[in-house]
Scaffold this active site. Structure first.
Site, PDB file in Angstrom:
ATOM      1  N   ARG A  82       0.848  -1.206   0.000  1.00 32.19           N
ATOM      2  CA  ARG A  82       0.000   0.000   0.000  1.00 32.19           C
ATOM      3  C   ARG A  82       0.873   1.241   0.000  1.00 32.19           C
ATOM      4  O   ARG A  82       1.768   1.388   0.826  1.00 32.19           O
ATOM      5  CB  ARG A  82      -0.888  -0.009   1.248  1.00 32.19           C
ATOM      6  CG  ARG A  82      -1.680   1.272   1.503  1.00 32.19           C
ATOM      7  CD  ARG A  82      -3.001   1.222   0.792  1.00 32.19           C
ATOM      8  NE  ARG A  82      -3.796   2.419   1.070  1.00 32.19           N
ATOM      9  CZ  ARG A  82      -4.850   2.441   1.884  1.00 32.19           C
ATOM     10  NH1 ARG A  82      -5.217   1.351   2.521  1.00 32.19           N
ATOM     11  NH2 ARG A  82      -5.542   3.549   2.063  1.00 32.19           N
ATOM     12  N   ARG A  91      -5.717   1.514  -4.586  1.00 31.97           N
ATOM     13  CA  ARG A  91      -4.861   0.891  -3.590  1.00 31.97           C
ATOM     14  C   ARG A  91      -4.801  -0.627  -3.773  1.00 31.97           C
ATOM     15  O   ARG A  91      -5.774  -1.255  -4.211  1.00 31.97           O
ATOM     16  CB  ARG A  91      -5.295   1.215  -2.157  1.00 31.97           C
ATOM     17  CG  ARG A  91      -6.628   0.681  -1.673  1.00 31.97           C
ATOM     18  CD  ARG A  91      -7.877   1.377  -2.202  1.00 31.97           C
ATOM     19  NE  ARG A  91      -7.898   2.812  -2.022  1.00 31.97           N
ATOM     20  CZ  ARG A  91      -8.400   3.417  -0.960  1.00 31.97           C
ATOM     21  NH1 ARG A  91      -8.962   2.726  -0.020  1.00 31.97           N
ATOM     22  NH2 ARG A  91      -8.387   4.719  -0.882  1.00 31.97           N
ATOM     23  N   ASP A  94      -7.005  -2.230   1.163  1.00 28.47           N
ATOM     24  CA  ASP A  94      -7.619  -1.361   2.164  1.00 28.47           C
ATOM     25  C   ASP A  94      -8.305  -2.272   3.177  1.00 28.47           C
ATOM     26  O   ASP A  94      -9.084  -3.149   2.789  1.00 28.47           O
ATOM     27  CB  ASP A  94      -8.664  -0.484   1.454  1.00 28.47           C
ATOM     28  CG  ASP A  94      -9.219   0.615   2.327  1.00 28.47           C
ATOM     29  OD1 ASP A  94      -8.517   1.087   3.238  1.00 28.47           O
ATOM     30  OD2 ASP A  94     -10.375   1.009   2.089  1.00 28.47           O
ATOM     31  N   ASP A  96     -10.575  -1.945   6.614  1.00 29.35           N
ATOM     32  CA  ASP A  96     -11.303  -1.018   7.486  1.00 29.35           C
ATOM     33  C   ASP A  96     -12.003  -1.783   8.599  1.00 29.35           C
ATOM     34  O   ASP A  96     -12.678  -2.784   8.327  1.00 29.35           O
ATOM     35  CB  ASP A  96     -12.401  -0.291   6.696  1.00 29.35           C
ATOM     36  CG  ASP A  96     -11.857   0.689   5.674  1.00 29.35           C
ATOM     37  OD1 ASP A  96     -10.754   1.225   5.880  1.00 29.35           O
ATOM     38  OD2 ASP A  96     -12.561   0.919   4.674  1.00 29.35           O
TER      39      ASP A  96
HETATM   40  N1  ROI Z   1     -15.353   1.865  -4.655  1.00 29.34           N
HETATM   41  C1  ROI Z   1     -15.594   0.552  -4.513  1.00 29.34           C
HETATM   42  N2  ROI Z   1     -16.432  -0.036  -5.359  1.00 29.34           N
HETATM   43  N3  ROI Z   1     -15.004  -0.194  -3.526  1.00 29.34           N
HETATM   44  C2  ROI Z   1     -14.136   0.394  -2.645  1.00 29.34           C
HETATM   45  O1  ROI Z   1     -13.610  -0.300  -1.749  1.00 29.34           O
HETATM   46  C3  ROI Z   1     -13.870   1.776  -2.768  1.00 29.34           C
HETATM   47  N4  ROI Z   1     -13.015   2.424  -1.920  1.00 29.34           N
HETATM   48  C4  ROI Z   1     -12.753   3.729  -2.048  1.00 29.34           C
HETATM   49  C5  ROI Z   1     -13.403   4.592  -3.090  1.00 29.34           C
HETATM   50  C6  ROI Z   1     -12.342   5.267  -3.960  1.00 29.34           C
HETATM   51  C7  ROI Z   1     -14.229   5.637  -2.371  1.00 29.34           C
HETATM   52  N5  ROI Z   1     -14.281   3.823  -3.960  1.00 29.34           N
HETATM   53  C8  ROI Z   1     -14.510   2.490  -3.793  1.00 29.34           C
HETATM   54  O2  ROI Z   1     -11.909   4.329  -1.201  1.00 29.34           O
END
Ligand code: ROI
Length: 161
Positions: A82, A91, A94, A96
């Site tokens: 990352r 990325r 991610d 969360d």
């Molecule tokens: N869009 C999708 N479909 N999935 C994500 O995990 C995701 N994460 C983000 C942004 C760029 C907002 N869009 C995303 O951070």
């Protein structure tokens, strides 16, 4: 021990493989066991001009403290390449913290529940595969309430193997 739900996403460098590596790493965290993983879902990025995302949700049972878990998740993100170039940029990985037991956490580094759970189909539908339908957010909203307000639009559930 608390039940924790982790949202996972990737849109670079073989996203499904990134999620599989992340799941393996989650399974190796100290004081933690992996309790379940949803199917993988593909969807367009919420921001235009980025590759499509692959997303999934994992359930953990852990006795780590929230900030210890956050540090561990950031270490996994960094291990998987990352790079934090721009806030909402594409990325490799991610991770969360969506929900942490029934806690409300409001710290500079960590807000739980994740503030965009309710508007993100790519979080809610995989979460619904793992969580009991009676799951309540700390503010009292149930998963069926959230699903009813967030249509399954633009999501592609990938076959499981
Ligand atoms: N869009 C999708 N479909 N999935 C994500 O995990 C995701 N994460 C983000 C942004 C760029 C907002 N869009 C995303 O951070």
């Amino acid at each position: 021990m608390e039940r924790i739900y982790i949202g996972m996403g990737s849109n670079l460098a073989d996203p499904a493989e990134q999620l599989r590596s992340a799941i393996e790493a989650l399974g190796q965290l100290s004081q933690t066991s992996l309790a379940g993983v949803s199917a993988f879902y593909q969807s367009d990025s919420l921001l235009p001009g980025q590759p499509r995302y692959t997303n999934a949700v994992a359930a953990l049972d852990s006795s780590l403290a929230p900030l210890e878990l956050l540090d561990a998740l950031q270490a996994i993100e960094n291990d998987q390449g990352r790079e934090r170039l721009e806030r909402w940029g594409p990325r490799t990985l991610d991770l969360d913290i969506l929900l942490f037991g029934d806690r409300l956490i409001d710290e500079p580094r960590l807000k739980v529940p994740h503030y965009q759970i309710q508007e993100r189909a790519f979080v809610l539908y995989p979460l619904a595969e793992l969580a009991p339908q009676g799951l309540r957010l700390p503010d009292g909203r149930t998963l069926p309430d959230l699903l009813a307000a967030c249509p399954f639009v633009g999501l592609e559930r990938l076959p499981t193997d």
